[in-house]
Design a protein around this motif. Structure first.
Motif, PDB file in Angstrom:
ATOM      1  N   GLY A   1      46.993 -55.241  12.144  1.00 25.20           N
ATOM      2  CA  GLY A   1      48.075 -55.143  10.710  1.00 25.20           C
ATOM      3  C   GLY A   1      48.856 -56.462   9.878  1.00 25.20           C
ATOM      4  N   GLY A   2      49.399 -57.073  10.692  1.00 27.83           N
ATOM      5  CA  GLY A   2      49.910 -58.889  10.622  1.00 27.83           C
ATOM      6  C   GLY A   2      49.325 -59.521  10.350  1.00 27.83           C
ATOM      7  N   ALA A   3      47.869 -59.612  10.124  1.00 27.70           N
ATOM      8  CA  ALA A   3      47.043 -60.575  10.672  1.00 27.70           C
ATOM      9  C   ALA A   3      46.772 -61.468   9.184  1.00 27.70           C
ATOM     10  CB  ALA A   3      45.683 -60.458  10.728  1.00 27.70           C
ATOM     11  N   ARG A   4      47.095 -62.929   8.897  1.00 31.50           N
ATOM     12  CA  ARG A   4      46.763 -63.328   7.605  1.00 31.50           C
ATOM     13  C   ARG A   4      45.692 -63.580   7.303  1.00 31.50           C
ATOM     14  NH1 ARG A   4      46.061 -67.984   4.215  1.00 31.50           N
ATOM     15  NH2 ARG A   4      47.887 -67.766   2.813  1.00 31.50           N
ATOM     16  N   THR A   5      44.559 -62.458   6.552  1.00 34.04           N
ATOM     17  CA  THR A   5      43.825 -62.803   6.136  1.00 34.04           C
ATOM     18  C   THR A   5      43.301 -63.787   4.515  1.00 34.04           C
ATOM     19  OG1 THR A   5      43.338 -60.423   7.153  1.00 34.04           O
ATOM     20  CG2 THR A   5      41.552 -61.077   6.410  1.00 34.04           C
ATOM     21  N   VAL A   6      41.891 -63.999   4.923  1.00 34.13           N
ATOM     22  CA  VAL A   6      41.060 -63.939   3.558  1.00 34.13           C
ATOM     23  C   VAL A   6      39.796 -64.086   3.728  1.00 34.13           C
ATOM     24  CG1 VAL A   6      39.770 -66.139   2.652  1.00 34.13           C
ATOM     25  CG2 VAL A   6      42.301 -66.162   3.680  1.00 34.13           C
ATOM     26  N   VAL A   7      38.894 -63.420   2.639  1.00 39.14           N
ATOM     27  CA  VAL A   7      37.624 -63.385   2.312  1.00 39.14           C
ATOM     28  C   VAL A   7      37.203 -64.157   1.281  1.00 39.14           C
ATOM     29  CG1 VAL A   7      36.603 -60.675   1.372  1.00 39.14           C
ATOM     30  CG2 VAL A   7      38.320 -60.348   2.656  1.00 39.14           C
ATOM     31  N   LEU A   8      36.168 -64.569   1.820  1.00 38.94           N
ATOM     32  CA  LEU A   8      35.677 -65.009   0.536  1.00 38.94           C
ATOM     33  C   LEU A   8      34.765 -64.980  -0.331  1.00 38.94           C
ATOM     34  CD1 LEU A   8      35.484 -68.354   3.151  1.00 38.94           C
ATOM     35  CD2 LEU A   8      37.158 -68.169   1.709  1.00 38.94           C
ATOM     36  N   GLY A   9      34.512 -65.054  -0.839  1.00 41.40           N
ATOM     37  CA  GLY A   9      33.291 -63.596  -1.556  1.00 41.40           C
ATOM     38  C   GLY A   9      33.498 -62.432  -2.116  1.00 41.40           C
ATOM     39  N   ALA A  10      32.727 -62.388  -3.067  1.00 41.12           N
ATOM     40  CA  ALA A  10      33.733 -60.637  -3.664  1.00 41.12           C
ATOM     41  C   ALA A  10      32.480 -60.067  -4.384  1.00 41.12           C
ATOM     42  CB  ALA A  10      34.162 -61.876  -5.411  1.00 41.12           C
ATOM     43  N   GLY A  11      31.861 -60.117  -3.589  1.00 37.75           N
ATOM     44  CA  GLY A  11      30.013 -59.058  -3.913  1.00 37.75           C
ATOM     45  C   GLY A  11      29.789 -58.176  -3.045  1.00 37.75           C
ATOM     46  N   ALA A  12      29.340 -57.126  -2.928  1.00 40.47           N
ATOM     47  CA  ALA A  12      29.114 -56.016  -2.513  1.00 40.47           C
ATOM     48  C   ALA A  12      30.070 -55.901  -0.421  1.00 40.47           C
ATOM     49  CB  ALA A  12      27.719 -55.010  -2.087  1.00 40.47           C
TER      50      ALA A  12
ATOM     51  N   ARG B   1      41.986 -50.537   5.343  1.00 42.96           N
ATOM     52  CA  ARG B   1      42.627 -49.193   4.987  1.00 42.96           C
ATOM     53  C   ARG B   1      43.004 -49.593   7.209  1.00 42.96           C
ATOM     54  NH1 ARG B   1      37.144 -47.464   3.378  1.00 42.96           N
ATOM     55  NH2 ARG B   1      36.143 -48.466   5.800  1.00 42.96           N
ATOM     56  N   GLU B   2      42.328 -50.866   7.803  1.00 44.50           N
ATOM     57  CA  GLU B   2      43.308 -51.434   9.144  1.00 44.50           C
ATOM     58  C   GLU B   2      44.749 -51.672   9.225  1.00 44.50           C
ATOM     59  OE1 GLU B   2      41.812 -51.532  11.587  1.00 44.50           O
ATOM     60  OE2 GLU B   2      39.290 -50.631  11.408  1.00 44.50           O
ATOM     61  N   GLY B   3      45.316 -51.259   8.010  1.00 46.99           N
ATOM     62  CA  GLY B   3      46.630 -52.010   7.898  1.00 46.99           C
ATOM     63  C   GLY B   3      46.452 -53.416   7.399  1.00 46.99           C
ATOM     64  N   VAL B   4      45.886 -53.783   7.396  1.00 50.52           N
ATOM     65  CA  VAL B   4      46.316 -55.759   6.284  1.00 50.52           C
ATOM     66  C   VAL B   4      46.818 -55.322   4.915  1.00 50.52           C
ATOM     67  CG1 VAL B   4      45.103 -57.500   6.374  1.00 50.52           C
ATOM     68  CG2 VAL B   4      43.594 -56.269   7.820  1.00 50.52           C
ATOM     69  N   THR B   5      47.855 -56.030   5.337  1.00 49.53           N
ATOM     70  CA  THR B   5      48.602 -55.761   4.140  1.00 49.53           C
ATOM     71  C   THR B   5      48.372 -57.406   3.518  1.00 49.53           C
ATOM     72  OG1 THR B   5      50.467 -56.352   5.715  1.00 49.53           O
ATOM     73  CG2 THR B   5      50.448 -54.452   4.739  1.00 49.53           C
ATOM     74  N   ASP B   6      48.686 -59.079   4.110  1.00 43.76           N
ATOM     75  CA  ASP B   6      48.248 -59.883   3.925  1.00 43.76           C
ATOM     76  C   ASP B   6      46.998 -60.366   3.518  1.00 43.76           C
ATOM     77  OD1 ASP B   6      48.525 -62.717   2.853  1.00 43.76           O
ATOM     78  OD2 ASP B   6      49.870 -62.989   4.562  1.00 43.76           O
ATOM     79  N   LEU B   7      46.529 -60.371   2.268  1.00 46.00           N
ATOM     80  CA  LEU B   7      44.473 -60.658   2.318  1.00 46.00           C
ATOM     81  C   LEU B   7      45.035 -61.580   1.093  1.00 46.00           C
ATOM     82  CD1 LEU B   7      42.019 -58.089   3.333  1.00 46.00           C
ATOM     83  CD2 LEU B   7      42.139 -59.644   1.132  1.00 46.00           C
ATOM     84  N   VAL B   8      43.948 -62.245   0.927  1.00 45.24           N
ATOM     85  CA  VAL B   8      43.721 -62.839  -0.070  1.00 45.24           C
ATOM     86  C   VAL B   8      42.422 -62.874  -0.334  1.00 45.24           C
ATOM     87  CG1 VAL B   8      43.641 -65.324   1.088  1.00 45.24           C
ATOM     88  CG2 VAL B   8      43.928 -65.532  -1.467  1.00 45.24           C
ATOM     89  N   VAL B   9      41.567 -63.092  -1.697  1.00 45.87           N
ATOM     90  CA  VAL B   9      40.344 -63.369  -1.851  1.00 45.87           C
ATOM     91  C   VAL B   9      39.868 -63.936  -2.198  1.00 45.87           C
ATOM     92  CG1 VAL B   9      38.078 -62.102  -2.961  1.00 45.87           C
ATOM     93  CG2 VAL B   9      40.201 -60.451  -2.116  1.00 45.87           C
ATOM     94  N   VAL B  10      39.010 -65.170  -2.347  1.00 42.36           N
ATOM     95  CA  VAL B  10      38.943 -66.559  -2.737  1.00 42.36           C
ATOM     96  C   VAL B  10      37.142 -66.167  -3.314  1.00 42.36           C
ATOM     97  CG1 VAL B  10      38.759 -68.851  -2.285  1.00 42.36           C
ATOM     98  CG2 VAL B  10      39.854 -67.219  -1.531  1.00 42.36           C
ATOM     99  N   ASN B  11      36.499 -66.955  -3.987  1.00 41.09           N
ATOM    100  CA  ASN B  11      35.498 -66.717  -5.267  1.00 41.09           C
ATOM    101  C   ASN B  11      35.685 -67.867  -6.187  1.00 41.09           C
ATOM    102  OD1 ASN B  11      32.761 -64.909  -4.985  1.00 41.09           O
ATOM    103  ND2 ASN B  11      33.548 -64.408  -6.529  1.00 41.09           N
ATOM    104  N   ARG B  12      33.920 -68.339  -5.893  1.00 41.31           N
ATOM    105  CA  ARG B  12      33.411 -69.352  -6.878  1.00 41.31           C
ATOM    106  C   ARG B  12      33.999 -68.573  -8.531  1.00 41.31           C
ATOM    107  NH1 ARG B  12      30.731 -73.704  -4.921  1.00 41.31           N
ATOM    108  NH2 ARG B  12      29.871 -72.581  -3.088  1.00 41.31           N
ATOM    109  N   THR B  13      34.053 -68.158  -8.129  1.00 45.56           N
ATOM    110  CA  THR B  13      34.167 -66.918  -9.943  1.00 45.56           C
ATOM    111  C   THR B  13      35.693 -66.271 -10.119  1.00 45.56           C
ATOM    112  OG1 THR B  13      32.102 -66.259 -10.627  1.00 45.56           O
ATOM    113  CG2 THR B  13      33.362 -65.214 -11.856  1.00 45.56           C
TER     114      THR B  13
END
Length: 455
Positions: A181-192, A203-215
């Motif tokens: 829940g408190g983990a600073r999370t990065v998701v690379l990509g924006a596909g399926a 759903r796991e309770g993560v609140t600090d999340l950033v999505v990084v993508n080329r587009t």
């Protein structure tokens, strides 16, 4: 012609080999276009995911289509025919149908019962339809596979068994980071896969999340769906350097994150000793293997998750087979039997139409003889005689044609179409070209054969 499935998956090939054959949407389209242009393939669908590449074709000739597919896959992977053959699986005709249904239900997945494959199969179908690679055989077959997959998730508890790759990876992350829940999370990509990851993390309770993508637009759209933020590709190193958890699945060719970049970023933020979990769900890999040698870095990719999923499946197999998995297998068995029955019955259509056509010619010949013998017969009486003769023919043919359909749909159907052709001396060339019944017997043919002319 018959359905043929040829491919490689996590069950038949190591991850490093799958990396060499993975295709993006454009690559899958190119492969399908190439195969469709060959003389041995009538229809084709290509399914490429993070742990499989499968080619589904309606084959004009089995060996010709198999060779055509093998050559194409060999060129993509760079493997020789002998080496490639050791990792390929081949399913033909009835077994191919069963495989597609099992695939759609998640029974052939790395994490048994996962539902992501349904979306991947749906995308592959839409792409094949868009570019005209499908026809009257594969199009309804794949659509039926999707319906079976939906039924499996709606009517059984298979979702309780399924553990997606994302879920397996997060279990690994928890072993290092504790609750996420408190983990600073990065998701690379924006596909399926990235979309699934973000939804699961939320759903796991993560609140600090950033999505990084080329587009940037795609990253922003995915992040906004879950109330998270996005960042541009130029900010990748900075975002990763301060993260506790990085999940990546970009579909890029080549590494998007190497050890040197990660080391510099972590040192710059004073986190060079802090634990960080990198979950690399991409094929080819997004993260260079050397990154795992850095202090505090825990890197898991598909190979490690595959090993864990396989181990869990083996351990849990008795309970699983007694519950939801068994229920899904029974559903698949029933649906395959239904499909094969319909297919066997449909194969009678051209022969039954040819039989009716032959009967109509006999009626016409006899009426021509009647015209010669009784040229002055009033037209209304002539029409009544013709109608009576046709009714007699229809009644004589009704019972055997209805019965032969019932026999053909049996558990172990024989080739009753061949028997009819022999008994009534039907021209096989006419059977191959008949698509609609002749005028005057259309109602009878429609009543007896139903779908004549569609195949």
């Amino acid at each position: 012609m018959s359905v043929l499935v040829v491919g490689l998956s996590h069950r038949s090939a190591p991850i490093d080999l799958l990396e060499r054959v993975v295709l993006d949407a454009e690559g899958a389209r190119g492969l399908a276009t190439r195969l469709r242009a060959g003389e041995h393939v009538e229809e084709v669908l290509v399914l490429s995911t993070c742990n499989r590449l499968e080619v589904v074709v309606e084959a004009a000739t089995f060996h010709g289509a198999l060779e055509q597919i093998g050559v194409a896959l060999g060129e993509i992977s760079g493997l020789g025919a002998e080496e490639l053959a050791t990792h390929l699986f081949v399913h033909f005709d009835d077994r191919a149908v069963c495989h597609l249904f099992e695939l759609a239900c998640g029974l052939d997945s790395m994490a048994v019962g996962e539902s992501q494959v349904l979306g991947q199969l749906r995308d592959a179908l839409a792409r094949a339809q868009r570019y005209g690679h499908l026809g009257p055989s594969l199009n309804p077959l794949v659509q039926q596979a999707l319906r079976v997959g939906k039924r499996a998730h709606a009517e059984t508890a298979i979702d309780d068994v399924s553990r997606s790759l994302v879920t397996l990876g997060l279990d690994r992350a928890r072993s290092v980071l504790g609750e996420l829940g408190g983990a600073r999370t990065v998701v690379l990509g924006a596909g399926a896969m990235s979309g699934l990851a973000v939804a699961t993390l939320v759903r796991e309770g993560v609140t600090d999340l950033v999505v990084v993508n080329r587009t940037p637009e795609r990253a922003a759209r995915l992040a906004a769906q879950h109330g998270m933020r996005s960042a541009g590709w130029s900010e990748l190193a900075e975002e990763v350097a301060s993260a506790d958890l990085v999940l990546t699945c970009t579909g890029a060719v080549g590494h998007v994150l190497d050890a040197a970049t990660l080391a510099r970023g972590r040192a710059g933020t004073g986190r060079d000793e802090q634990p960080v979990v990198l979950l690399d769900l991409a094929l080819p890999r997004d993260v260079a293997a050397e990154a795992a040698e850095l202090p505090g870095v825990h890197l898991w990719g598909l190979a490690e998750l595959q090993q864990e999923a396989s181990g869990a499946s083996a351990e849990d197999a008795p309970d699983a087979e007694a519950g939801p998995v068994r229920a899904v297998r029974e559903l698949v068995t029933s649906e395959v039997a239904s499909h094969l029955t319909e297919r066997h019955t449909a194969r009678l259509g051209p022969t039954l139409a040819a039989l009716r056509s032959s009967a109509a010619r006999v009626v016409d010949a006899e009426m021509a003889r009647l015209d010669q013998r009784l040229p002055h017969l009033p037209e209304d009486e002539r029409a009544e005689v013709r109608h009576t003769v046709r009714r007699v023919v229809d009644k004589l043919l009704h019972t055997p044609t209805t019965r032969v359909k019932q026999l053909q749909a049996g558990r172990e159907p024989a080739d009753y179409a061949h028997a009819l052709r022999e008994l009534f001396d039907l021209d096989s060339r006419e059977v191959a070209t008949v698509s609609t019944p002749p005028l005057g017997v259309a109602d009878s043919v429609s009543e007896i054969t139903g779908e004549v002319g569609r195949r």
